[in-house]
Scaffold this active site. Structure first.
Site, mmCIF file in Angstrom:
data_model
loop_
_atom_site.group_PDB
_atom_site.id
_atom_site.type_symbol
_atom_site.label_atom_id
_atom_site.label_comp_id
_atom_site.label_asym_id
_atom_site.label_seq_id
_atom_site.Cartn_x
_atom_site.Cartn_y
_atom_site.Cartn_z
ATOM 1 N N GLU A 194 23.366 13.825 55.084
ATOM 2 C CA GLU A 194 23.805 12.729 54.205
ATOM 3 C C GLU A 194 25.158 12.815 54.172
ATOM 4 O O GLU A 194 26.217 11.824 54.156
ATOM 5 C CB GLU A 194 23.284 12.924 53.017
ATOM 6 C CG GLU A 194 23.554 11.938 51.874
ATOM 7 C CD GLU A 194 24.880 12.118 50.753
ATOM 8 O OE1 GLU A 194 25.113 11.333 50.148
ATOM 9 O OE2 GLU A 194 25.284 13.306 51.116
ATOM 10 N N HIS A 304 31.400 19.068 45.294
ATOM 11 C CA HIS A 304 32.139 19.757 46.694
ATOM 12 C C HIS A 304 33.043 20.928 46.466
ATOM 13 O O HIS A 304 33.644 20.958 47.378
ATOM 14 C CB HIS A 304 32.764 18.420 47.253
ATOM 15 C CG HIS A 304 31.734 17.685 48.008
ATOM 16 N ND1 HIS A 304 31.993 16.563 48.749
ATOM 17 C CD2 HIS A 304 30.564 17.293 47.918
ATOM 18 C CE1 HIS A 304 31.128 15.876 49.443
ATOM 19 N NE2 HIS A 304 30.016 16.457 48.724
HETATM 20 ZN ZN LIG Z 1 24.893 14.721 47.585
#
Ligand SMILES: [Zn+2]
Length: 332
Positions: A194, A304
């Protein structure tokens, strides 16, 4: 299943994009009691099928994480790297990392560069090798590394690397466990790649040809100091029902169904709009001649970075809403 235990088990696996095999093996074991059939496709998507006679519904949670890929080993044994998915240089110095073979190290920044000018090119990984020859016995060019940080709970918040998107894997597993009657034909898909462009979801959706698609993922949380208001969801305010991000405009009928289910079952929820980013919903809704698609998200701080933060009650709301949609009366 306990969410923290699932996160610990999945994060002990090595699973950057393209290397999700260990994560898939762990999920296969956890999912097996709750579904009729588990298959893997050519890209590595793990497809868990719970048979029903109603419309075909595909839930997607991505197994892959962002990470590092080694491009160069210098004469002193320091490693230079490229990114797998989106890394930001400012988040990384001081972060412990781990390779698939267990080699550990830390990200450091080369001297005399002002923090405001930091780019990934200024960073390197120190694995403690005394020189290039020793480093090459530990790591090779092309090997990948992931954050080696440890999950914990503080207050009602879960701190963990890779809530994006292992928390959604945990949500699908927990929802599966709760489904009593499967009227709909249910596919719980743990997708690959992804983070590098929704690649696994694209092939999985083509293969399954669902009537409905729901991507479960994290979304940014708009509650950090000086939040820029580029997104609408806030950690602690309930399951985030996706309306739009840069990969998808969710089908209004799916948004409405999710909101109606949440209201009927007293599941706290909020509308999720993100002015950037994307999820597997972006690939699913454009599959074949189009799929009725929506998203259920967990508002997450510091997405992230090596330590992401989400609310345990939001996670529970997402489990409840996923299970509710799976068992909802949907039109074919
Ligand atoms: Zn994600």
């Amino acid at each position: 299943m306990d969410i923290l235990e699932i996160m610990q088990a999945l994060n002990a696996c090595h699973g950057p994009s393209g290397n999700e095999g260990q994560v898939a093996a762990a999920i296969r074991t956890l999912a097996a009691p709750y579904v009729d059939e588990i298959t893997t496709d050519a890209l590595g998507n793990l497809i868990c099928h719970k048979q029903g006679t109603g419309p075909r519904v595909m839930f997607a949670a991505h197994m892959d994480s962002i990470g590092f890929i080694i491009t160069h080993i210098d004469e002193h044994g320091y490693l230079r790297f490229g990114q797998v998915g989106g890394l930001s240089a400012h988040d990384l110095p001081g972060t412990p990392v781990r390779f698939r073979n267990g080699t550990r190290g830390v990200v450091a920044v080369q001297g005399k560069v002002e923090p405001k000018d930091w780019k990934l090119d200024h960073l390197y990984i120190d694995i403690g090798a005394k020189d290039q020859a020793e480093a090459k016995t530990m790591v090779q060019v092309g090997d990948t590394a992931v954050f080696d940080t440890t999950p914990f709970v503080s207050g009602r918040k879960l701190f963990s690397p890779y809530l994006d998107d292992r928390i959604a894997c945990a949500i699908l597993l927990s929802a599966m466990e709760r489904i009593k009657h499967a009227g709909n034909d249910l596919y719980f898909v743990f997708t690959v790649q992804e983070e590098v462009g929704l690649r696994g979801a694209r092939t999985a959706a083509y293969g399954i040809a669902p009537d409905y698609g729901i991507a479960v993922d994290v979304t940014d949380s708009d509650d950090i100091p000086d939040a820029p208001h580029e997104c609408s969801s806030v950690a602690g305010k309930g399951a985030a029902i996706k309306v739009m991000d840069s990969s998808v405009i969710c089908h209004p009928a799916v948004v409405k169904t999710l909101e109606d289910l949440a209201q009927a079952r007293n599941i706290p929820y909020q509308r999720d709009i993100l002015r950037f980013g994307g999820t597997d919903a972006g690939a699913i809704h454009q599959s074949r001649s189009g799929v009725y698609t929506g998203g259920i998200s967990v508002a997450t701080r510091y997405v992230h970075t090596p330590m992401e933060v989400a609310d345990l009650d939001d996670i529970e709301a997402c489990v409840a809403l996923t299970a509710a949609f799976a068992q909802a009366k949907l039109e074919a």
